[in-house]
Motif scaffolding. Structure first.
Motif, mmCIF file in Angstrom:
data_model
loop_
_atom_site.group_PDB
_atom_site.id
_atom_site.type_symbol
_atom_site.label_atom_id
_atom_site.label_comp_id
_atom_site.label_asym_id
_atom_site.label_seq_id
_atom_site.Cartn_x
_atom_site.Cartn_y
_atom_site.Cartn_z
ATOM 1 N N GLU A 41 0.673 -1.295 -0.045
ATOM 2 C CA GLU A 41 0.053 -0.122 -0.114
ATOM 3 C C GLU A 41 0.861 1.195 -0.049
ATOM 4 O OE1 GLU A 41 -3.783 -0.279 0.027
ATOM 5 O OE2 GLU A 41 -2.655 -1.751 -0.873
ATOM 6 N N LEU A 42 2.024 1.268 0.759
ATOM 7 C CA LEU A 42 2.773 2.310 0.897
ATOM 8 C C LEU A 42 3.505 2.586 -0.565
ATOM 9 C CD1 LEU A 42 4.178 4.550 2.725
ATOM 10 C CD2 LEU A 42 5.597 3.103 3.311
ATOM 11 N N ALA A 43 3.794 1.484 -1.313
ATOM 12 C CA ALA A 43 4.420 1.614 -2.701
ATOM 13 C C ALA A 43 3.610 2.394 -3.539
ATOM 14 C CB ALA A 43 4.944 0.165 -3.130
ATOM 15 N N ALA A 147 -5.809 4.499 2.874
ATOM 16 C CA ALA A 147 -6.744 5.393 2.281
ATOM 17 C C ALA A 147 -6.072 6.254 1.252
ATOM 18 C CB ALA A 147 -7.379 6.434 3.339
ATOM 19 N N ALA A 148 -4.507 6.542 1.373
ATOM 20 C CA ALA A 148 -3.933 7.241 0.631
ATOM 21 C C ALA A 148 -3.810 6.443 -0.802
ATOM 22 C CB ALA A 148 -2.630 7.729 1.081
ATOM 23 N N ALA A 149 -3.416 5.041 -0.415
ATOM 24 C CA ALA A 149 -3.311 4.220 -1.681
ATOM 25 C C ALA A 149 -4.638 4.045 -2.628
ATOM 26 C CB ALA A 149 -2.676 2.791 -1.296
ATOM 27 N N GLU A 150 -5.702 3.942 -1.725
ATOM 28 C CA GLU A 150 -7.062 3.747 -2.554
ATOM 29 C C GLU A 150 -7.176 5.382 -3.375
ATOM 30 O OE1 GLU A 150 -10.114 1.873 -3.891
ATOM 31 O OE2 GLU A 150 -8.613 1.064 -2.291
ATOM 32 N N GLU A 151 -6.852 6.346 -2.806
ATOM 33 C CA GLU A 151 -7.234 7.312 -3.504
ATOM 34 C C GLU A 151 -6.262 7.464 -4.900
ATOM 35 O OE1 GLU A 151 -6.362 10.776 -0.930
ATOM 36 O OE2 GLU A 151 -7.971 10.524 0.362
#
Length: 385
Positions: A41-43, A147-151
């Motif tokens: 997800e962070l990637a 959440a940031a990865a989903e955005e």
């Protein structure tokens, strides 16, 4: 547990470091996260956190030192710099420290330094105190990272769809420029539109932002509207002269400049659909020039779009296309575009093994946003020429 500094030795304590110290001194989080999931997800969201691929490579090495597949409690890595560099296939220590500093700056890794700056585990009266690199932020910020990865994924999907739309618009503009140059070569508009389509193709090869794609969409939409304003009257009135068309072109340019000031007001007004201009990007005259076979099956001359749709309904069973395949095409392409597609299939009927299956395949492409009738019709025009 005694005092555990979380800033490098002899470094001035800033407000961010004080907050980091407060969180590090609090009780360990109760949550447990999959370490590889949070890394993936962070990637995906690395740009949101100001990270590079090399930063994530260092983080992956740090996570690899933690046993098991999950992070929980206080996951502290106390491997020495040399050991970390060996895990990174011999990355120079100075390079590793730079990427590690980026992870600390992003708030994804905490430093828990010992009094002598070394990383180790000390056991006192049965209690273990670890000094090293703390991965607790990955647990605390797991929801934020996801959440940031989903955005990012949603934005990427939106941009991909916009790119597909722009590709179709670019091909439509190129096809219309070719058709216009064949019908009225005296007009200077067609080389300009062909250049816009070519430049759009080159632009789409680059990495663009959403703002860049939106600006390109507006440019292509304006070019298509200007081109159709010239060609649509030609389709309805084939006898119009080049001089009249040129005058119409000048008037349309003037009107477009005069209407810029009230663009926002007009944009808010609902526009009723016009069945006579139901096909996106193709004038009727261009269809009939590329697909003359459809006229032989019409019960009356094809002068309007509804005449073409009527002829398509007549010839459809003769081509062996099932009612279900035709209804599905009309539903997803629209009746006019479905009729254009069927006319193009009829024009190449002797080279298509299964017209019904071919129509279903094109309908699926249209549902995925990757089909336009313009390239198909333009190819037929070139073959006829």
């Amino acid at each position: 547990m005694g005092y555990i500094p979380v800033t490098p030795f002899r470094r001035l304590v800033e407000a961010a470091h004080l907050e980091q110290h407060r969180q590090a001194s609090a009780a360990p989080p109760e949550a447990v996260v999959n370490k590889w999931e949070v890394l993936r997800e962070l990637a995906t969201a690395r740009d949101r956190f100001g990270l590079t691929d090399r930063d994530l490579t260092v983080l992956q090495a740090l996570i690899g030192f933690h046993p098991g597949a999950t992070l929980g409690g206080r996951p502290i890595i106390h491997a020495a710099n040399a050991t970390i560099c060996d895990r990174l296939n011999g990355m120079p220590s100075s390079t590793m420290r730079r990427h590690l500093a980026n992870l600390v700056q992003a708030g994804l890794v905490w430093r828990r330094d010992s009094p002598n700056g070394k990383r180790y585990v000390r056991r006192t009266a049965g209690e273990a105190v670890a000094y090293g690199l703390d991965l607790t932020p990955l647990i605390l910020r797991h929801a934020e990272i996801c959440a940031a990865a989903e955005e990012v994924r949603a934005l990427t999907a939106r941009m991909d769809r916009l790119r597909e739309t722009l590709s179709l618009m670019r091909r439509d503009l190129a096809g219309l420029a070719t058709y216009g140059a064949m019908q009225h070569p005296a007009l200077p508009l067609w080389p300009q539109m062909a250049d816009i389509a070519l430049l759009a193709a080159r632009t789409l090869r680059r990495r663009l932002t959403l703002e860049d794609l939106t600006a390109l969409h507006d440019q292509l939409a304006n070019a298509l509207a200007q081109t159709r304003a010239i060609l649509e009257p030609v389709a309805e009135n084939p006898g119009t002269s080049d001089g009249e068309i040129g005058q119409h072109h000048q008037n349309s340019q003037k009107d477009s400049h005069e209407s810029e000031s009230c663009h926002e007001t007009r944009q808010a007004e609902p526009v009723a659909p016009n069945p006579q201009s139901a096909v996106a990007g193709l004038p009727l005259g261009m269809i009939l020039s590329a697909c003359p076979e459809i006229q032989a099956y019409a019960d009356r001359p094809i002068r309007q779009w509804h005449d073409l749709i009527r002829a398509a309904h007549i010839v459809r069973p003769m081509m062996g296309i099932s009612p279900d395949a035709w209804a599905n095409a009309c539903r997803h392409l629209g009746p006019a575009d479905a009729a254009v597609t069927l006319a193009a299939i009829l024009q190449r009927f002797d080279r298509i093994r299964s017209p019904g299956g071919y129509l279903r395949s094109l309908t699926m492409q249209a549902m995925n946003g990757v089909f336009s009738t313009t390239p198909m019709v333009t190819a037929l025009m070139r073959q006829a020429a």
